[in-house]
Scaffold this motif. Structure first.
Motif, short mmCIF file in Angstrom:
data_model
loop_
_atom_site.label_atom_id
_atom_site.label_comp_id
_atom_site.label_asym_id
_atom_site.label_seq_id
_atom_site.Cartn_x
_atom_site.Cartn_y
_atom_site.Cartn_z
N ILE A 313 0.83 -1.20 0.00
CA ILE A 313 0.00 0.00 0.00
C ILE A 313 0.87 1.26 0.00
O ILE A 313 1.84 1.38 0.76
N ARG A 314 0.54 2.17 -0.90
CA ARG A 314 1.22 3.46 -0.99
C ARG A 314 0.30 4.62 -0.64
O ARG A 314 0.75 5.65 -0.14
N THR A 315 -0.99 4.46 -0.94
CA THR A 315 -1.98 5.50 -0.66
C THR A 315 -3.11 4.88 0.14
O THR A 315 -3.70 3.88 -0.28
N LEU A 316 -3.42 5.46 1.29
CA LEU A 316 -4.47 4.93 2.16
C LEU A 316 -5.34 6.07 2.67
O LEU A 316 -4.83 7.06 3.20
N SER A 317 -6.67 5.92 2.48
CA SER A 317 -7.63 6.92 2.95
C SER A 317 -8.74 6.21 3.70
O SER A 317 -9.43 5.35 3.14
N LEU A 318 -8.90 6.55 4.98
CA LEU A 318 -9.94 5.97 5.84
C LEU A 318 -10.79 7.11 6.39
O LEU A 318 -10.30 7.92 7.18
N HIS A 319 -12.05 7.18 5.96
CA HIS A 319 -12.88 8.36 6.25
C HIS A 319 -14.29 7.95 6.62
O HIS A 319 -14.85 7.01 6.04
N GLN A 320 -14.84 8.64 7.61
CA GLN A 320 -16.25 8.52 7.96
C GLN A 320 -16.88 9.90 7.88
O GLN A 320 -16.31 10.87 8.37
N VAL A 321 -18.05 9.96 7.25
CA VAL A 321 -18.73 11.24 7.05
C VAL A 321 -19.27 11.74 8.39
O VAL A 321 -19.88 10.98 9.15
N GLU A 322 -19.05 13.00 8.67
CA GLU A 322 -19.53 13.58 9.92
C GLU A 322 -21.05 13.53 9.96
O GLU A 322 -21.74 13.89 9.00
N SER A 323 -21.60 13.07 11.08
CA SER A 323 -23.04 12.89 11.22
C SER A 323 -23.65 14.10 11.91
O SER A 323 -23.00 14.82 12.66
N SER A 331 -16.27 7.32 14.15
CA SER A 331 -15.18 6.68 14.89
C SER A 331 -13.87 6.96 14.15
O SER A 331 -13.68 6.49 13.02
N CYS A 332 -13.01 7.72 14.77
CA CYS A 332 -11.70 8.00 14.18
C CYS A 332 -10.73 6.87 14.53
O CYS A 332 -10.94 6.11 15.47
N LEU A 333 -9.67 6.76 13.76
CA LEU A 333 -8.62 5.82 14.10
C LEU A 333 -8.06 6.14 15.48
O LEU A 333 -7.87 7.31 15.82
N THR A 334 -7.79 5.12 16.26
CA THR A 334 -7.15 5.35 17.55
C THR A 334 -5.66 5.61 17.34
O THR A 334 -5.10 5.32 16.27
N LEU A 335 -5.00 6.12 18.36
CA LEU A 335 -3.57 6.37 18.25
C LEU A 335 -2.80 5.07 18.06
O LEU A 335 -1.81 5.03 17.32
N ASP A 336 -3.26 4.00 18.72
CA ASP A 336 -2.60 2.70 18.55
C ASP A 336 -2.78 2.18 17.13
O ASP A 336 -1.83 1.62 16.54
N GLN A 337 -3.97 2.35 16.55
CA GLN A 337 -4.20 1.91 15.17
C GLN A 337 -3.34 2.71 14.20
O GLN A 337 -2.79 2.17 13.24
N LEU A 338 -3.22 4.01 14.45
CA LEU A 338 -2.38 4.84 13.60
C LEU A 338 -0.91 4.42 13.71
O LEU A 338 -0.20 4.38 12.69
N ALA A 339 -0.49 4.07 14.90
CA ALA A 339 0.88 3.59 15.08
C ALA A 339 1.10 2.25 14.39
O ALA A 339 2.18 1.99 13.84
N ASP A 340 0.07 1.39 14.38
CA ASP A 340 0.17 0.12 13.67
C ASP A 340 0.34 0.34 12.17
O ASP A 340 1.10 -0.37 11.50
N ILE A 341 -0.38 1.31 11.63
CA ILE A 341 -0.24 1.63 10.21
C ILE A 341 1.18 2.10 9.92
O ILE A 341 1.81 1.70 8.93
N ARG A 342 1.69 2.96 10.80
CA ARG A 342 3.06 3.47 10.60
C ARG A 342 4.09 2.35 10.62
O ARG A 342 5.01 2.32 9.80
N GLY A 343 3.91 1.40 11.52
CA GLY A 343 4.90 0.35 11.64
C GLY A 343 4.76 -0.78 10.64
O GLY A 343 5.71 -1.53 10.42
N SER A 344 3.59 -0.88 9.99
CA SER A 344 3.34 -2.02 9.10
C SER A 344 3.36 -1.67 7.62
O SER A 344 3.39 -2.58 6.79
N CYS A 345 3.32 -0.39 7.28
CA CYS A 345 3.20 0.01 5.86
C CYS A 345 4.43 0.81 5.45
O CYS A 345 4.39 2.06 5.44
N PRO A 346 5.52 0.16 5.08
CA PRO A 346 6.77 0.88 4.77
C PRO A 346 6.70 1.70 3.50
O PRO A 346 7.50 2.63 3.33
N GLN A 347 5.78 1.36 2.57
CA GLN A 347 5.70 2.06 1.29
C GLN A 347 4.73 3.24 1.32
O GLN A 347 4.57 3.93 0.31
#
Length: 498
Positions: A313-323, A331-347
């Protein structure tokens, strides 16, 4: 284009022909563009096909070119047969791209010569059509005619068929006898023997299992690379995810909106589960964009992404429309989930995510701290909220004064605000501007889909307050610390270099 612009363009082309201009010998690509003419906006019986005499000069130019590579027709009229004939005769190997495909009128019956000529054109490579529906009581054969061209075209490589409702408070209902006659006429557009081809790119907003089966009759699904702007049904996801005949193993780009009209919890869960199976059967993806129904957790989808697509993966977009509902916050990404993305997606170089603002601003700063640890990140998009839930449906515990305070805490984004966020997310080991090239802030939903009827007060409020902010690093080598700031929405602004 308007009549004066058309006359100027024709005069310019005639001067090339008269003076034997060198422009003709160097021309490789031609694009024809224009605004919708008045005749397309009328719906009475006086509508006639557009005058093809205005294309005479362009036909002569095509006859004088030596090495035309591509011809893009983005004019808001039907592609005239005279231009098709000129392409086939003088440039049979050129690539034809149709933008804003249209018909003489939506209710034109089967057998239009121009549509038949386009459907059988060996030059046609891409076909784009965007349809506004619900604009009148007349019969509409645009979708049937478009699909017929797509099925018959021998060398088509890209298809884009999207639509949206015209909105408004008037609902058009046709009598049963007219509906029956329309269905009979629609059957004439059906193709018994579609021509199989290699479609690389497909854009189709509403897609279901039946549409996927129709696509498989003339498309090599195992060669599909790009699937964008889709809003799939549950049966589509189940079919594409579980049946090997409909898998998409070559898919590189996926842009999907997981929104369902049903409010049932079970169906939403089924949709997410089916999408996870589909996502695991696709790829490896290089670009993935997901719009998920508000208040749904990202955990099940994110786990599949990290297992099956993290290394590609080079481009990733995760979005929920404001209600607009206070009990249905995104539900926004948690800080832990964001850190997992950083550590798992080198490209990963492009990232888009949601960050809801707070009165104190501490939550946003925590996200910024993690974001600046993405060492390869070049483009970052942050979807920020406007607090419309507090405007639309304040809770019982929330007093009117508190609501106004909450709204007042979200001021308009200005250059100072943009620079503050830019400095926070672009820091690299104490040095600013080292990696990030562009930051985009979307304050409020930029393209909210609304139904018929008069907009609700919160919709009007969002439309008046939403903003789009872009901070882009200067490309000049002698100004590495300067950025350009562009702000749209809110008060009128101009570009600013800081």
């Amino acid at each position: 284009m308007c009549q004066s612009d058309l006359r100027d363009t024709i005069a310019r082309m005639e001067s090339w022909l008269e003076n034997d201009s060198k422009i003709l010998s160097f021309t490789r690509h031609i694009t024809v563009k224009g605004i919708p003419p008045y005749w397309r906006l009328r719906r009475d019986e006086s509508i006639q096909a557009p005058d093809t005499r205005k294309w005479t000069s362009l036909v002569q130019v095509l006859s004088r070119l030596s090495h035309l590579a591509s011809f893009t027709f983005a004019y808001s009229e039907q592609m005239p047969i005279v231009l098709l004939d000129a392409l086939h005769h003088h440039h049979p190997s050129s690539r034809l791209h149709i933008r804003n495909w249209t018909r003489i009128s939506p209710d034109t019956p089967f057998g239009d010569p121009a549509e038949d000529a386009l459907a059988n054109s060996p030059c046609l490579r891409s076909l784009h059509g965007h349809f506004i529906t619900g604009t009148g009581p007349v019969a509409d054969f645009r979708f049937s005619a478009f699909d017929r061209i797509a099925k018959l075209s021998p060398n088509l490589e890209a298809i884009s068929r999207t639509s949206r409702s015209a909105g408004g408070c008037v609902m058009y209902v046709r009598p049963m006898d007219q509906m029956y006659a329309q269905n009979l006429e629609s059957k004439k557009f059906e193709v018994d023997a579609p021509i199989r081809k290699c479609i690389k790119s497909l854009q189709m907003d509403h897609i279901h299992g039946k549409a996927l089966k129709e696509l498989s009759s003339y498309t090599q699904l195992d060669q599909l690379i790009s699937l964008t702007n889709i809003r799939p049904s549950l049966d589509f996801l189940c079919l594409a995810g579980t049946d090997p005949a409909y898998h998409l193993p070559a898919l590189k780009q996926l842009d999907v909106r997981l929104l369902t009209m049903s409010r049932g919890f079970d169906q939403i869960e089924e949709m997410v589960d089916a999408f996870c199976i589909f996502l695991a059967s696709s790829g490896p993806l290089e670009s993935l964009s997901i719009v998920l129904k508000t208040s749904r957790s990202w955990e099940p989808i994110l786990s599949v992404i990290l297992v099956h697509h993290a290394h590609s993966i080079r481009t990733l977009s995760l979005h929920q429309v404001e209600s607009s509902k206070g009990d249905s916050m995104r539900s926004c990404l948690t800080l832990d989930q964001l850190a997992d993305i950083r550590g798992s997606c080198p490209q990963l170089t492009n990232l888009a995510l949601d960050i809801d603002r707070t009165l104190e601003g501490k939550s946003e700063c925590a996200y910024y701290t993690v974001l600046r640890q993405f060492t390869n990140l070049r483009e970052l998009t942050i979807h920020m909220d406007l607090g419309i839930a507090f405007f639309a449906f304040p809770s019982k515990e929330q007093q009117e004064g508190d609501r106004r305070t909450k709204l007042a805490s979200y001021p308009e984004a200005d250059e100072n605000f943009a620079m503050e966020v830019w400095k926070e997310v672009s820091k690299r080991a104490g040095t600013e501007f080292a990696g990030l090239r562009e930051l985009v802030l979307c304050l409020g939903e930029q393209n909210r889909q609304i139904g018929n009827g008069y907009p609700a007060p919160w919709v009007i409020d969002e439309q008046s307050r939403r903003q789009w902010v872009r901070v882009r690093r200067s490309e000049r080598d002698d100004r590495p610390r300067e950025v350009d700031i562009n702000i749209r929405g809110g008060r009128p602004r101009t570009r600013l270099r800081v």
